[in-house]
Design a protein around this motif. Structure first.
Motif, mmCIF file in Angstrom:
data_model
loop_
_atom_site.group_PDB
_atom_site.id
_atom_site.type_symbol
_atom_site.label_atom_id
_atom_site.label_comp_id
_atom_site.label_asym_id
_atom_site.label_seq_id
_atom_site.Cartn_x
_atom_site.Cartn_y
_atom_site.Cartn_z
ATOM 1 N N ARG A 15 -13.723 -42.760 23.489
ATOM 2 C CA ARG A 15 -12.893 -41.812 24.248
ATOM 3 C C ARG A 15 -11.505 -42.383 24.490
ATOM 4 O O ARG A 15 -10.500 -41.683 24.412
ATOM 5 N N TYR A 19 -8.056 -40.717 23.283
ATOM 6 C CA TYR A 19 -7.043 -40.392 24.286
ATOM 7 C C TYR A 19 -5.701 -41.018 23.916
ATOM 8 O O TYR A 19 -4.662 -40.352 23.946
ATOM 9 N N ARG A 23 -2.258 -39.139 23.003
ATOM 10 C CA ARG A 23 -1.064 -39.417 23.828
ATOM 11 C C ARG A 23 0.084 -39.908 22.957
ATOM 12 O O ARG A 23 1.230 -39.490 23.146
#
Length: 86
Positions: A15, A19, A23
């Protein structure tokens, strides 16, 4: 010590990688958009600077011509009676 329930996040590293990739892509898109905007504004500044230079140059040339040809006493080196004094 016994656990009554299983932790909700069993694969935190995966995860985290997803992420950070998302980003990074978002930040990259923002930088590209900002660079396009800066490039557009720089083109506008260059265009306006050319206009200012052309107007200033035209005004200076016109002012010099007016001073030389209409009033020869305004520019000392164009006067007929001008001499070098020692």
């Amino acid at each position: 010590m016994t656990m009554l329930f299983k932790p909700l996040d069993t694969n935190g590293h995966k995860r985290s990688v997803l992420y950070h990739a998302a980003r990074l892509e978002m930040l990259h898109d923002r930088v590209v958009k900002r660079m396009d905007r800066v490039d557009h504004l720089a083109d506008e500044v260059e265009r306006l600077a050319d206009v200012v230079v052309n107007v200033t140059h035209a005004s200076a040339v016109d002012a010099f011509r007016d001073a030389v040809f209409t009033n020869s006493s305004a520019v000392p080196f164009t006067r007929i009676d001008w001499t070098i004094r020692k």
